[in-house]
Design a protein around this motif. Structure first.
Motif, PDB file in Angstrom:
ATOM      1  N   LEU A  81      11.794 -10.407   3.564  1.00  0.00           N
ATOM      2  CA  LEU A  81      12.413 -10.153   2.259  1.00  0.00           C
ATOM      3  C   LEU A  81      11.971 -11.134   1.168  1.00  0.00           C
ATOM      4  CD1 LEU A  81      16.124  -8.949   2.641  1.00  0.00           C
ATOM      5  CD2 LEU A  81      14.274  -7.913   1.304  1.00  0.00           C
ATOM      6  N   PRO A  82      11.890 -12.451   1.439  1.00  0.00           N
ATOM      7  CA  PRO A  82      11.444 -13.354   0.367  1.00  0.00           C
ATOM      8  C   PRO A  82      10.058 -12.994  -0.154  1.00  0.00           C
ATOM      9  CG  PRO A  82      12.454 -14.597   2.151  1.00  0.00           C
ATOM     10  CD  PRO A  82      12.288 -13.194   2.655  1.00  0.00           C
ATOM     11  N   VAL A  85      10.171 -10.027  -2.539  1.00  0.00           N
ATOM     12  CA  VAL A  85      10.628 -10.349  -3.893  1.00  0.00           C
ATOM     13  C   VAL A  85       9.450 -10.783  -4.764  1.00  0.00           C
ATOM     14  CG1 VAL A  85      12.062 -11.901  -5.266  1.00  0.00           C
ATOM     15  CG2 VAL A  85      12.953 -10.939  -3.130  1.00  0.00           C
ATOM     16  N   ILE A  88       7.469  -7.697  -5.625  1.00  0.00           N
ATOM     17  CA  ILE A  88       8.131  -6.904  -6.666  1.00  0.00           C
ATOM     18  C   ILE A  88       7.890  -7.527  -8.042  1.00  0.00           C
ATOM     19  CG2 ILE A  88      10.380  -6.194  -7.563  1.00  0.00           C
ATOM     20  CD1 ILE A  88      11.291  -5.998  -4.602  1.00  0.00           C
ATOM     21  N   GLY A 139       6.371  -5.165  -1.187  1.00  0.00           N
ATOM     22  CA  GLY A 139       7.037  -5.278  -2.472  1.00  0.00           C
ATOM     23  C   GLY A 139       6.160  -4.825  -3.620  1.00  0.00           C
ATOM     24  N   THR A 143       6.819  -1.294  -5.698  1.00  0.00           N
ATOM     25  CA  THR A 143       7.127  -1.321  -7.124  1.00  0.00           C
ATOM     26  C   THR A 143       6.234  -0.380  -7.912  1.00  0.00           C
ATOM     27  OG1 THR A 143       7.818  -3.625  -6.930  1.00  0.00           O
ATOM     28  CG2 THR A 143       7.366  -2.820  -9.149  1.00  0.00           C
ATOM     29  N   MET A 177      14.995  -4.050  -1.527  1.00  0.00           N
ATOM     30  CA  MET A 177      13.837  -3.951  -2.418  1.00  0.00           C
ATOM     31  C   MET A 177      14.086  -2.987  -3.563  1.00  0.00           C
ATOM     32  SD  MET A 177      10.080  -4.225  -0.796  1.00  0.00           S
ATOM     33  CE  MET A 177      10.076  -2.570  -0.115  1.00  0.00           C
ATOM     34  N   ILE A 180      16.439  -4.376  -6.170  1.00  0.00           N
ATOM     35  CA  ILE A 180      15.787  -5.387  -7.003  1.00  0.00           C
ATOM     36  C   ILE A 180      14.839  -4.734  -8.000  1.00  0.00           C
ATOM     37  CG2 ILE A 180      14.199  -7.354  -6.975  1.00  0.00           C
ATOM     38  CD1 ILE A 180      15.354  -8.033  -4.181  1.00  0.00           C
ATOM     39  N   LYS A 181      14.187  -3.641  -7.587  1.00  0.00           N
ATOM     40  CA  LYS A 181      13.213  -2.961  -8.451  1.00  0.00           C
ATOM     41  C   LYS A 181      13.852  -2.370  -9.705  1.00  0.00           C
ATOM     42  CE  LYS A 181      10.848  -0.029  -6.035  1.00  0.00           C
ATOM     43  NZ  LYS A 181      10.524   0.825  -4.867  1.00  0.00           N
TER      44      LYS A 181
END
Length: 248
Positions: A81-82, A85, A88, A139, A143, A177, A180-181
């Motif tokens: 996950l990091p 980010v 993204i 990511g 995006t 994800m 966050i997008k």
């Protein structure tokens, strides 16, 4: 907007792409979930297809997480996950800077590669720093093209997770994800209100797809479904390449 609403081809491709994506998310960890954007991009600009799909992906993610959340591997999520980010953020900077022809060319190539990557996945997913590499690429490609499934699944294949753990981990990863997008998509000022209403009209189709995925995940051979989706992805990618080259 009126042209899309009155287009039977649009609705056919949209329904097919959204149902396949829903089935893939809740039944096959998103492995074939990149089909929708290439299908829609055959008749609408790539950015339109991308913005149209984001609310639907969020709906599918929420439902998939509801189905499988108890089986998630938080250790694996901390590994990918990091990096996602950062991917993204990089993708957000590129939003709106690429031409439709270039986007179609890129999406066509990505679709073809992802349709054929299965034999390389175990080796690629086991490399040093694989979590950061494939999480970041997921990511970025998610995006720009909603094509984040294949990169992260390259990593998850190598981890040899149990089926339900894979489904739960992938569901939470994609859900985070896609949530966050929303930020870079909104900041891009390219997300018209009418497209949100069109997405809303397709929400029942998204829910149907995820329900079907949950219902059939224990009753269908994964290999057969993925083979059909890969064929569709390959065909869409080739058509997009032809369109992109014809525009030059």
């Amino acid at each position: 907007m009126q042209d899309l609403i009155g287009s039977p081809l649009f609705w056919l491709l949209a329904i097919a792409g959204v149902v396949l994506t829903g089935i893939s998310k809740s039944g096959f960890a998103g492995g074939a979930g990149v089909v929708a954007v290439p299908l829609l991009a055959l008749i609408v600009p790539v950015p339109t297809a991308v913005f149209l799909m984001l609310p639907l992906l969020l709906v599918m993610d929420v439902r998939t997480i509801q189905y499988y959340r108890r089986h998630a591997s938080w250790q694996e999520l901390r590994s990918i996950l990091p990096a996602a980010v950062f991917g993204i953020a990089a993708g957000g900077l590129l939003l709106g800077t690429l031409s439709d022809t270039l986007m179609k060319l890129l999406l066509g190539l990505v679709s073809i590669v992802f349709a054929l990557w299965q034999r390389l996945a175990p080796w690629l997913g086991g490399m040093r720093g694989a979590g950061w590499l494939w999480g970041g690429l997921s990511g970025l490609s998610s995006t720009l093209l909603h094509a984040g499934g294949p990169p992260v699944n390259i990593y998850l294949i190598a981890r040899q997770l149990p089926k339900l753990t894979w489904l739960a981990t992938a569901g939470i990863f994609f859900g985070a994800m896609n949530a966050i997008k929303v930020v870079p998509y909104w900041l891009s000022a390219q997300w018209p209100l009418w497209l949100l209403w069109l997405s809303l009209a397709l929400v029942p189709v998204a829910l149907l797809g995820t329900w079907l995925g949950k219902a059939i995940q224990g009753h269908i051979v994964d290999r057969q479904f993925m083979l059909c989706c890969r064929f569709l992805l390959l065909a869409s990618g080739l058509l997009l390449l032809v369109q992109a080259l014809a525009q030059d």
